[in-house]
Design a protein around this motif. Structure first.
Motif, PDB file in Angstrom:
ATOM      1  N   GLN A   9       1.189 -34.708 -48.747  1.00 37.62           N
ATOM      2  CA  GLN A   9       0.526 -35.824 -48.071  1.00 37.62           C
ATOM      3  C   GLN A   9       1.397 -36.371 -46.938  1.00 37.62           C
ATOM      4  N   ILE A  10       2.273 -35.547 -46.436  1.00 37.61           N
ATOM      5  CA  ILE A  10       3.255 -36.049 -45.468  1.00 37.61           C
ATOM      6  C   ILE A  10       2.587 -36.599 -44.213  1.00 37.61           C
ATOM      7  N   ARG A  11       1.634 -35.858 -43.692  1.00 37.40           N
ATOM      8  CA  ARG A  11       0.986 -36.302 -42.453  1.00 37.40           C
ATOM      9  C   ARG A  11       0.335 -37.674 -42.643  1.00 37.40           C
ATOM     10  N   ARG A  12      -0.406 -37.814 -43.756  1.00 31.01           N
ATOM     11  CA  ARG A  12      -1.092 -39.098 -44.013  1.00 31.01           C
ATOM     12  C   ARG A  12      -0.072 -40.220 -44.207  1.00 31.01           C
ATOM     13  N   LEU A  13       0.979 -39.908 -44.977  1.00 31.67           N
ATOM     14  CA  LEU A  13       1.993 -40.924 -45.244  1.00 31.67           C
ATOM     15  C   LEU A  13       2.736 -41.341 -43.979  1.00 31.67           C
ATOM     16  N   ARG A  14       2.922 -40.404 -43.066  1.00 33.90           N
ATOM     17  CA  ARG A  14       3.580 -40.747 -41.807  1.00 33.90           C
ATOM     18  C   ARG A  14       2.758 -41.764 -41.033  1.00 33.90           C
ATOM     19  N   PHE A  15       1.456 -41.523 -41.011  1.00 35.05           N
ATOM     20  CA  PHE A  15       0.597 -42.459 -40.265  1.00 35.05           C
ATOM     21  C   PHE A  15       0.461 -43.792 -40.995  1.00 35.05           C
ATOM     22  N   ASP A  16       0.530 -43.742 -42.297  1.00 34.84           N
ATOM     23  CA  ASP A  16       0.501 -44.999 -43.071  1.00 34.84           C
ATOM     24  C   ASP A  16       1.776 -45.808 -42.877  1.00 34.84           C
ATOM     25  N   GLU A  64       3.726 -38.239 -55.575  1.00 35.27           N
ATOM     26  CA  GLU A  64       2.773 -38.889 -54.668  1.00 35.27           C
ATOM     27  C   GLU A  64       2.781 -38.219 -53.295  1.00 35.27           C
ATOM     28  N   VAL A  65       3.802 -37.476 -53.038  1.00 37.52           N
ATOM     29  CA  VAL A  65       3.914 -36.785 -51.754  1.00 37.52           C
ATOM     30  C   VAL A  65       3.511 -35.317 -51.894  1.00 37.52           C
ATOM     31  N   PHE A  66       3.990 -34.683 -52.940  1.00 36.64           N
ATOM     32  CA  PHE A  66       3.699 -33.252 -53.155  1.00 36.64           C
ATOM     33  C   PHE A  66       2.793 -33.083 -54.364  1.00 36.64           C
ATOM     34  N   LEU A  67       1.750 -32.287 -54.175  1.00 33.46           N
ATOM     35  CA  LEU A  67       0.780 -32.064 -55.249  1.00 33.46           C
ATOM     36  C   LEU A  67       0.735 -30.574 -55.568  1.00 33.46           C
ATOM     37  N   CYS A  68       0.725 -30.270 -56.845  1.00 37.54           N
ATOM     38  CA  CYS A  68       0.614 -28.871 -57.266  1.00 37.54           C
ATOM     39  C   CYS A  68      -0.801 -28.612 -57.744  1.00 37.54           C
ATOM     40  N   ASN A  69      -1.481 -27.683 -57.070  1.00 38.24           N
ATOM     41  CA  ASN A  69      -2.873 -27.391 -57.410  1.00 38.24           C
ATOM     42  C   ASN A  69      -3.007 -26.249 -58.408  1.00 38.24           C
ATOM     43  N   GLY A  70      -1.905 -25.676 -58.791  1.00 36.40           N
ATOM     44  CA  GLY A  70      -1.965 -24.509 -59.667  1.00 36.40           C
ATOM     45  C   GLY A  70      -2.247 -24.835 -61.122  1.00 36.40           C
TER      46      GLY A  70
END
Lengths: 70, 167
Positions: A9-16, A64-70
């Motif tokens: 979620q880095i891009r979103r968090l940067r803008f937040d 909250e920043v990195f999500l594992c979809n596996g």
């Protein structure tokens, strides 16, 4: 190099965070701007240490920043 | 473009330059009867090659083969390792990861070079022929130059040649 099972979620968090630039985030995390770009695009999965530093730069937990979809 | 990419571009340019020198010098030194019309091709031309040129012109050989690459390397490292006031890290874990993968790929591919050198010697000459012992250090020298070339190209390929600047 990248693994699509892990997203972030880095891009979103940067803008937040007052539209934090990639350069600012790189300085806070102690890496290069290119690495931030590669992580944002999912081309590179950071080490655990760098992931913690990035999360700390946003004041968030690592999950909250990195999500594992596996 | 970061420090690793700049180093890799320097490596590519330097190694290509060094690898081209023998070809250029050989073409200048050796008239090729089949490709030149201004010489009498019926006159037997002494079969000269790079090793013969080195023998006849040791000063130039040393200059080209040793001094110029060393000077180029020193200049490259001087420009790449200049101190900057930027607080951003110049090399990080991703750069080290890319360099490690490039190194592994280079070691794997470089193993082929001595085999190719031996094969070329066998096919160019004949199996019972002998070659001078001074050729071996030259094979090692050119293997090292090719090592730099492959390593640099492997780094640039992983970065996407640096043209997109990671965007």
């Amino acid at each position: 190099m990248g693994n699509n099972e892990i997203t972030n979620q880095i891009r979103r968090l940067r803008f937040d965070n007052n539209e934090m630039s990639q350069q600012d985030l790189a300085q806070k995390a102690g890496c290069t701007r290119q690495t931030i770009i590669a992580i944002e695009q999912g081309k590179y999965n950071p080490s655990l240490a760098l992931a913690f530093k990035i999360a700390r730069a946003f004041g968030k937990k690592i999950e909250e920043v990195f999500l594992c979809n596996g | 473009m970061n420090k690793t990419q700049k180093g890799a571009w320097c490596g590519v340019l330097m190694s290509v330059f060094i690898l081209l020198i023998p070809v250029i010098r050989m073409n200048i030194a050796v008239p090729i009867p089949s490709m030149r019309t201004d010489i009498d091709s019926t006159i037997p031309v002494e079969r000269t090659n790079i090793w013969g040129t080195i023998k006849t012109d040791p000063l130039l050989s040393n200059l080209f083969f040793i001094i110029i690459p060393v000077v180029l390397l020193l200049l490259a490292f001087f420009f790449i390792n200049r101190k900057r006031n930027n607080a951003e890290a110049e090399i990080d874990e991703r750069d080290r990861f890319i360099a490690r993968r490039a190194l592994i790929a280079t070691f794997v591919s470089i193993c082929v070079i001595p085999i190719v050198a031996c094969a070329v010697a066998i096919f160019a000459l004949e199996p019972q022929a002998t070659i001078q012992i001074r050729i071996f250090p030259l094979i090692l020298y050119f293997t090292y130059i090719i090592f730099i070339l492959i390593f640099s190209v492997a780094i640039l390929v992983q970065y996407g040649w640096g043209g997109k600047d990671g965007k």
